[in-house]
Design an enzyme around this catalytic site. Structure first.
Site, mmCIF file in Angstrom:
data_model
loop_
_atom_site.group_PDB
_atom_site.id
_atom_site.type_symbol
_atom_site.label_atom_id
_atom_site.label_comp_id
_atom_site.label_asym_id
_atom_site.label_seq_id
_atom_site.Cartn_x
_atom_site.Cartn_y
_atom_site.Cartn_z
ATOM 1 N N GLU A 1 0.837 -1.216 0.000
ATOM 2 C CA GLU A 1 0.000 0.000 0.000
ATOM 3 C C GLU A 1 0.871 1.265 0.000
ATOM 4 O OE1 GLU A 1 -1.384 1.833 3.401
ATOM 5 O OE2 GLU A 1 -0.818 0.253 4.798
ATOM 6 N N LYS B 1 -5.235 10.871 0.706
ATOM 7 C CA LYS B 1 -5.372 9.531 1.289
ATOM 8 C C LYS B 1 -6.589 8.909 0.602
ATOM 9 C CE LYS B 1 -6.683 7.374 5.700
ATOM 10 N NZ LYS B 1 -6.886 7.598 7.145
ATOM 11 N N VAL C 1 -5.408 0.400 2.922
ATOM 12 C CA VAL C 1 -5.554 -1.058 2.801
ATOM 13 C C VAL C 1 -6.788 -1.397 1.965
ATOM 14 C CG1 VAL C 1 -6.048 -3.177 4.103
ATOM 15 C CG2 VAL C 1 -4.306 -1.572 4.925
ATOM 16 N N ASP D 1 -17.064 5.318 13.813
ATOM 17 C CA ASP D 1 -15.831 5.333 13.021
ATOM 18 C C ASP D 1 -15.194 3.955 12.986
ATOM 19 O OD1 ASP D 1 -13.522 5.826 11.656
ATOM 20 O OD2 ASP D 1 -12.816 7.445 12.944
ATOM 21 N N ALA E 1 -12.913 1.405 6.618
ATOM 22 C CA ALA E 1 -13.421 0.691 5.446
ATOM 23 C C ALA E 1 -12.554 -0.530 5.125
ATOM 24 C CB ALA E 1 -13.461 1.637 4.241
ATOM 25 N N LYS F 1 -3.494 -1.539 15.441
ATOM 26 C CA LYS F 1 -2.844 -0.669 16.420
ATOM 27 C C LYS F 1 -3.675 -0.522 17.671
ATOM 28 C CE LYS F 1 -0.549 2.083 13.113
ATOM 29 N NZ LYS F 1 -1.492 1.651 12.063
#
Ligand code: PSU
Ligand code: MN
Length: 313
Positions: free
Chosen positions: A27, A88, A108, A140, A143, A161
């Site tokens: 990515e 982004k 990703v 939140d 995706a 994370k």
């Protein structure tokens, strides 16, 4: 191998895919929004070199002036890593990026989509997006999770994370029918640390075992991803006390500044890098290299299975 119009695929990647040689997708949000300069570009180049040295073709994915591309050139990677106005790009942004001529790093979710469209089945990243803390109120959720539910690829990640709600992310992965494998562990990794505090039921020991799971998934016609969770090496992980301290600071800072939406992950990462005086960055780079190497090893196994005539398409 039908390649989707609108997606540019480099000759090197296309030829390798057609010949069933090993290919690993990478990515670029990690370059454009995840790592500070100039380490972002060196990390991207190192990842490609590591794969080539292992006999694997790297397929770095990004958007160049409106063109979703699988197999960026070194020059294109350098440009993405240096540009100030770079986007982004998640999956939902791809149509806008194409229509309006953006350049951007793919997350990703977008990378997995484009890799799959180009016939690339293995993808290595640092950490996967997931369910954010407080998602019960903010909704939140990355995706990335929905993308993995519908794309039959293998993703190598050091778990998710600790900035995220790890338990909720694991629950969502189960709901979304994503197969989760622990690489030589039954503990779900927490990116900067080996142990997120959550378990994984299914453990594998070798790249060949991973390839066997991927082949079984394909034989079944299942359209969800396999997530291979690879913990950071014990020698590289972040000190536990430092980890907890900087994490609390990052979350409090994002809350105080009212950071929302797609800015949240880059903001938290940047705070962690600065608050840990670069230590979290070294961990990030080490685990990324390890994931790329493991992705390469699995891609080689999958290619060998194909050569051995053990699979039919
Ligand atoms: N993990 C990293 N660095 C990153 C990201 C993940 O170590 O930069 C990026 C990935 O591209 C991932 C994205 O897809 O963050 C998730 O963002 P969001 O939470 O906005 O979906
Ligand atoms: Mn989000």
């Amino acid at each position: 191998m039908p390649i989707t119009p609108g997606v540019a695929v480099s000759d090197e990647v296309r030829e390798a895919v057609v010949a069933h040689r090993p290919v690993v997708a990478l990515e670029t949000t990690i370059i454009t929004h995840g790592l500070p300069r100039p380490r972002n570009v060196t990390a991207a180049r190192d990842a490609e070199e590591l794969l080539r040295d292992a006999g694997v073709v790297p397929a770095t994915v990004g958007v160049i002036e409106g063109r979703p591309t699988v197999g960026l050139s070194t020059d294109e990677i350098d440009r993405l890593g240096a540009a100030d106005d770079v986007h982004k790009v998640g999956t939902r942004d791809l149509p806008v990026a194409m229509a309006q001529g953006w350049s951007g790093g793919t997350t990703v979710s977008a990378t997995a989509l484009l890799a799959h469209r180009a016939g690339v089945g293995v993808f290595a990243t640092g950490g996967l997006g997931g369910v954010h803390r407080g998602a019960a109120e903010t909704f939140d959720e990355s995706a990335d999770l929905v993308a993995l539910a519908g794309l039959p690829i293998l993703v190598v990640s050091a778990g998710v994370k600790s900035i995220l709600d790890v338990g909720a992310t694991l629950e969502r992965l189960e709901t979304l029918q994503v197969t989760v494998l622990g690489y030589r562990t039954t503990t779900f990794p927490g990116f900067y640390v080996r142990d997120s505090g959550f378990g994984i039921a299914d453990r594998v020991e070798t790249p060949a075992e991973v390839a066997a799971v991927v082949r079984a998934r394909d034989a079944l016609g299942l359209h969800s991803a396999v997530l291979l969770a690879n913990p950071v090496d014990g020698a590289d992980e972040l000190d536990d006390a430092l980890h907890r301290a900087v994490l609390e600071g990052a979350l409090a800072d994002a809350e105080a500044q009212g950071v929302r939406g797609k800015d949240t992950t880059p903001h938290l990462l940047d705070h962690l890098h600065r608050a840990s005086e670069g230590r979290s960055l070294e961990v990030n780079l080490a685990l990324y290299r390890a994931n790329v190497a493991l992705g390469g090893a699995v891609a080689r196994e999958l290619s060998a299975l194909h050569d051995g005539g053990q699979v039919g398409q």
